[in-house]
Write a protein that holds these residues in place. Sequence first.
Motif, PDB file in Angstrom:
ATOM      1  N   LEU A   1      19.514  52.429  47.952  1.00 31.94           N
ATOM      2  CA  LEU A   1      20.082  51.675  46.833  1.00 31.94           C
ATOM      3  C   LEU A   1      21.388  51.008  47.235  1.00 31.94           C
ATOM      4  N   LYS A   2      22.215  51.710  47.992  1.00 29.42           N
ATOM      5  CA  LYS A   2      23.491  51.143  48.453  1.00 29.42           C
ATOM      6  C   LYS A   2      23.229  49.916  49.328  1.00 29.42           C
ATOM      7  N   ALA A   3      22.172  49.970  50.140  1.00 31.54           N
ATOM      8  CA  ALA A   3      21.835  48.827  50.993  1.00 31.54           C
ATOM      9  C   ALA A   3      21.493  47.599  50.150  1.00 31.54           C
ATOM     10  N   PHE A   4      20.736  47.800  49.077  1.00 30.75           N
ATOM     11  CA  PHE A   4      20.425  46.682  48.180  1.00 30.75           C
ATOM     12  C   PHE A   4      21.675  46.223  47.448  1.00 30.75           C
ATOM     13  N   PHE A   5      22.435  47.162  46.928  1.00 27.23           N
ATOM     14  CA  PHE A   5      23.604  46.843  46.109  1.00 27.23           C
ATOM     15  C   PHE A   5      24.656  46.070  46.900  1.00 27.23           C
ATOM     16  N   THR A   6      24.815  46.402  48.177  1.00 21.39           N
ATOM     17  CA  THR A   6      25.812  45.731  49.021  1.00 21.39           C
ATOM     18  C   THR A   6      25.207  44.577  49.821  1.00 21.39           C
ATOM     19  N   GLU A   7      23.962  44.247  49.493  1.00 18.50           N
ATOM     20  CA  GLU A   7      23.267  43.099  50.085  1.00 18.50           C
ATOM     21  C   GLU A   7      23.173  43.187  51.606  1.00 18.50           C
ATOM     22  N   LYS A   8      22.797  44.380  52.089  1.00 18.52           N
ATOM     23  CA  LYS A   8      22.560  44.578  53.517  1.00 18.52           C
ATOM     24  C   LYS A   8      21.147  44.117  53.876  1.00 18.52           C
ATOM     25  N   GLN A   9      20.869  44.051  55.159  1.00 16.30           N
ATOM     26  CA  GLN A   9      19.534  43.689  55.637  1.00 16.30           C
ATOM     27  C   GLN A   9      18.653  44.941  55.568  1.00 16.30           C
ATOM     28  N   VAL A  10      17.994  45.102  54.447  1.00 15.37           N
ATOM     29  CA  VAL A  10      17.258  46.340  54.174  1.00 15.37           C
ATOM     30  C   VAL A  10      16.154  46.582  55.200  1.00 15.37           C
ATOM     31  N   ASP A  11      15.584  45.521  55.737  1.00 18.24           N
ATOM     32  CA  ASP A  11      14.501  45.695  56.705  1.00 18.24           C
ATOM     33  C   ASP A  11      14.976  46.353  58.002  1.00 18.24           C
TER      34      ASP A  11
END
Length: 246
Positions: free
Chosen positions: A173-183
Amino acid sequence: MITYNKEELNAVIADIIQDNIDPVSWAWLSADNNIINNTAFNTAFVMIPRKTGKAIITVTQRQQELLASIRPGFAIDYWTADRLSRVWLLIKYNSVDKDKYFQIIENLFSVAEMNEQVALYSALPLLSHPKLWVKRCAEGIRSNIGIVLEAIMYNNPYPAENLDEAAWNQMVLKAFFTEKQVDKLYGLDTRANKELARILIDYAKERYAAGREVNSMLWYLVEKFVTQEQLNNMKQGHFYGNELLT
């Protein structure tokens, strides 16, 4: 517990470092004096950037393939020479005395500046006694420093292999919230779970309500827990309560 051949990994990383720093710096870095005791080790860890520089390393295709075969999920894309050198020093340190090993690395974490934190979190999948570092990894996920989060999230198999479900879900969720490269998060398929899907659906609702786009990777993590019709509706911003399959 995940096992890998540390000697082979050390050799590959040593080759990469030698290809990216000058011979004088390599002679200093590889000297046994740097790991003879805690004081020497701490000093060397701090001094590394002054010795190796901070240039982005180059890695051959063969070296990349070797790393991937020895330690699946681990990659060093766009790392700097000092970051890789610090990680190499960490995995060279004698880990026979578990308590002493934990204490010296824990001490490094407690006083680390930003780039030192990056190296320490990058080294998690390579450190001995992996369960010792679960709390540190979970704490790192709460960081607001982008490059520290990326060190934990990107091409790092440690979280997928060691975090419990709640901590893993928090990281995703933190990866999505901080707009990281989730892949770039390793283990998304193997660690997918219904509770994470529920969390991400709620997050998607909030995004749509605020008129913001939803990262397509979110639907990838949700799709196995909903019907195709539900998925299509949610992608269009239509939610009807509890979309998850029971």
